[in-house]
Write an enzyme that holds these catalytic residues in place. Sequence first.
Site, PDB file in Angstrom:
ATOM      1  N   ASP A 276       0.880  -1.157   0.000  1.00 37.33           N
ATOM      2  CA  ASP A 276       0.000   0.000   0.000  1.00 37.33           C
ATOM      3  C   ASP A 276       0.929   1.222   0.000  1.00 37.33           C
ATOM      4  O   ASP A 276       2.137   1.112   0.271  1.00 37.33           O
ATOM      5  CB  ASP A 276      -0.940  -0.001   1.199  1.00 37.33           C
ATOM      6  CG  ASP A 276      -2.117   0.950   0.977  1.00 37.33           C
ATOM      7  OD1 ASP A 276      -2.058   1.772   0.038  1.00 37.33           O
ATOM      8  OD2 ASP A 276      -3.092   0.880   1.742  1.00 37.33           O
TER       9      ASP A 276
HETATM   10  C1  BGC Z   1      -4.915   3.414   0.083  1.00 34.10           C
HETATM   11  C2  BGC Z   1      -5.021   2.409  -1.033  1.00 34.10           C
HETATM   12  C3  BGC Z   1      -4.871   3.100  -2.355  1.00 34.10           C
HETATM   13  C4  BGC Z   1      -3.535   3.840  -2.373  1.00 34.10           C
HETATM   14  C5  BGC Z   1      -3.269   4.560  -3.669  1.00 34.10           C
HETATM   15  C6  BGC Z   1      -3.683   4.286  -0.039  1.00 34.10           C
HETATM   16  O1  BGC Z   1      -3.746   5.362   0.846  1.00 34.10           O
HETATM   17  O2  BGC Z   1      -4.909   2.745   1.322  1.00 34.10           O
HETATM   18  O3  BGC Z   1      -6.258   1.751  -0.971  1.00 34.10           O
HETATM   19  O4  BGC Z   1      -4.952   2.189  -3.406  1.00 34.10           O
HETATM   20  O5  BGC Z   1      -3.529   4.797  -1.336  1.00 34.10           O
HETATM   21  O6  BGC Z   1      -4.075   5.660  -3.812  1.00 34.10           O
END
Ligand code: BGC
Length: 766
Positions: A276
Amino acid sequence: MLVLLTTPAFSQSAPQLGKAPVKDVVGAMTLQEKAQLVVGMGMQLPPSVPDSIRNRMKTSDAKKYSLPVAGAAGWTHPFPRLGIPSMVLSDGPAGVRIQPIRNQDSSQTYYATAFPVARLLASTWDPSVVQDVGKAYGEEAHEYGVDVALTPALNIHRNPLNGRNFEYYSEDPLIAGHMAAAMVEGIQSQGVGTSIKHFVANNQEANRNSVNTTVSERALREIYLKGFEIAVKNAHPWTVMSSYNRVNGTYTSQRHDLLTTVLRDEWGFKGFVMTDWTGGDDPIAQMNAGNDMLQPGNDNQINQIIDAVQSGKIDKETLDRNVTNILNIILKSPAFKGYDYSNNPDLHAHAKVARHAATQGMVLLKNDNALPLKKSTHIAAFGNTSYDIIIGGRGSGQVNQAYKVQLNQGLSDAGYNLDQYLKKDYKKYIKKAKANRPKSQGFFSPPEPIAEMPINTQRANEEATNNDVAVITLGRNSGEGADRAQSDFYLTGKEQSLIKAVADAFHAQGKKVVVVLNLAEPVDIASWRDDVDGILLAWQPGQEAGHAIADVLSGKVDPSGRLATTLPVDYSDVPSASHFPGTPANDPKQVIYKEGIYTGYRYYDTFDVKPAYEFGYGLSYTTFSFDNTKLSSSSFGGKLTVTTQVTNSGNTAGKEVVQLYLSAPSNGLDKPSQELKGFAKTKLLQPGASQTLSFELTPADLASFNPQTASWEAAAGTYTVRIGASSRDIRQSQTFKLDSKLTVEKDHDVLHPGSPINELKPKSGK
Ligand code: BGC
């Protein structure tokens, strides 16, 4: 548009991806190139993001390259000399999240369809609807130049206050897994990849980047991993996104047992794992664990990986393995195929898909002859969200859609006569309140919700005199970065006064009151439901919200949504309430899943706690009867078929969701009193029409995970198959015997919590 697949003349001698074997391409890559491939190119954040966050995330690479598809979340490094293009990664999950206007030029726009949130999609109990949404989503991603859609998200609804529950499907892993699989199949059928996320046990936003989730192996295997296992085995997502949190002491992105032993060795996952965004804290441990790619990536991580390979902390073979996993996916990507995306997806067709899906997942909770609304009814629409609808949650799960259909618009389009005087006042009130409230500080600091417009007795009486029915809409929103406050579970004083004033006035004139809940999270309903005549849980229905709600209120579409998560009477009834979001409560370092496997209905049913509306619940405008439930055998011989017949016993056409629960004998591990093992939605049944549905039970359906032996075991004895219209509305049951104990599967003995957890157990449990 920019397609970063270029093969300059000088590079012809190097092996080219797709032409030469992957291993030769890997062999030709320099250490620097490999380290760059496993680390993303940085991130361009939307302008609303405060500088504090922007500066932390932006890397020199992001400035250096002109990255295609503005507003996407991440990019992989291209290596033109080897024929390796850059892949574009974009959120997720309610639609493609990209920037709708680029360089202040609105002659070409990039709006995306805002589909209903996952919570609503799961309430359809119909994977074919979710697959259709996936296909439309995939087409849109493909035409906007996206290679991997960062969706679906399938964390478990462990607690109603989790700010991101709207992005997740259910409290039950069978539903979550099958819905996620359907979404993956739909999107990937369009040639675009997916990333199932957040792997795993990321069930809160409080301190999500570091909180240590302490959870037993059994709860992990049966509840938190199960949905991912179903999605991986059934739908083969291109990628998996590891989560921010730690599990049992170690960041998920740094756990070899999770990312390699379980995900690849046990489940057969063949794609690549990405972190993530900024997840974890040790690129070396991440590489070694099998977390193939770090997103969004920065130069420091690249340098650390190069140093670690040079000093032997990462084996060359390990880095090559991760690089190979990534290249194998790049080979399938639209970028690699040089797809000439149009930036012109069929938004019109996708809006229809969004509207249909939304109607299929709304749940009718109460109906005392209030619905469907008769033609040309005069409606007084109360509640801010009747005029300012919430179509989805906030954060990375937000979509930049071209429009949203307000409920007042949807009702007018459906031919109802809306009280214009009320509409005018609400619009004026909302406009003023919005202008006066402090501005949003961006992504993670949303503006305060607007308090309900006060309606006094006199006004309510006037509206009751002038209209046939009252529709009161109550809204709630939440999003990434924060959990809801406990107080958010309850109605505000202004909401309670609104219901009371309107109900008293309309009931005094013999007129009905219908409440539409425009939210994605459970709220208190039990304390006020007796005051109103109808309640439709419309969720956050995507951009076609107003039309879809009107379709159901009018009876154009029979409500066939059923709850995929229990609605409790009170927040204190929730099994994790006493220990969410962990300790210390204001800054949780650790959260212990003391409720073990007893999440959702598994808890309410086993411990006999009455919910407001149970798992699986939902009304139709018609009724259904269940007959002829039969088992293929009365003893289990490796497989068993269950058939049941559903008949529309009412007066209008409708669809029913048939749910199969299984109760196990009590001589093995402690078990929930029943668990969902199958579900199916009927086709649209005309009055009097029947359909026979069939379900298959396999040994795995009988088994539970025994941490002592690290195996899935099924106890000998009598099992009861319970067929119902909800977890507490069981209409038919049959039993079968398992003659001797089965060991269904032997797994690896991994993911220990360290020290034992004092988990909740039923009194009779062992
Ligand atoms: C989130 C993810 C997301 C990623 C990219 C993160 O803050 O937890 O779900 O895909 O950002 O935007």
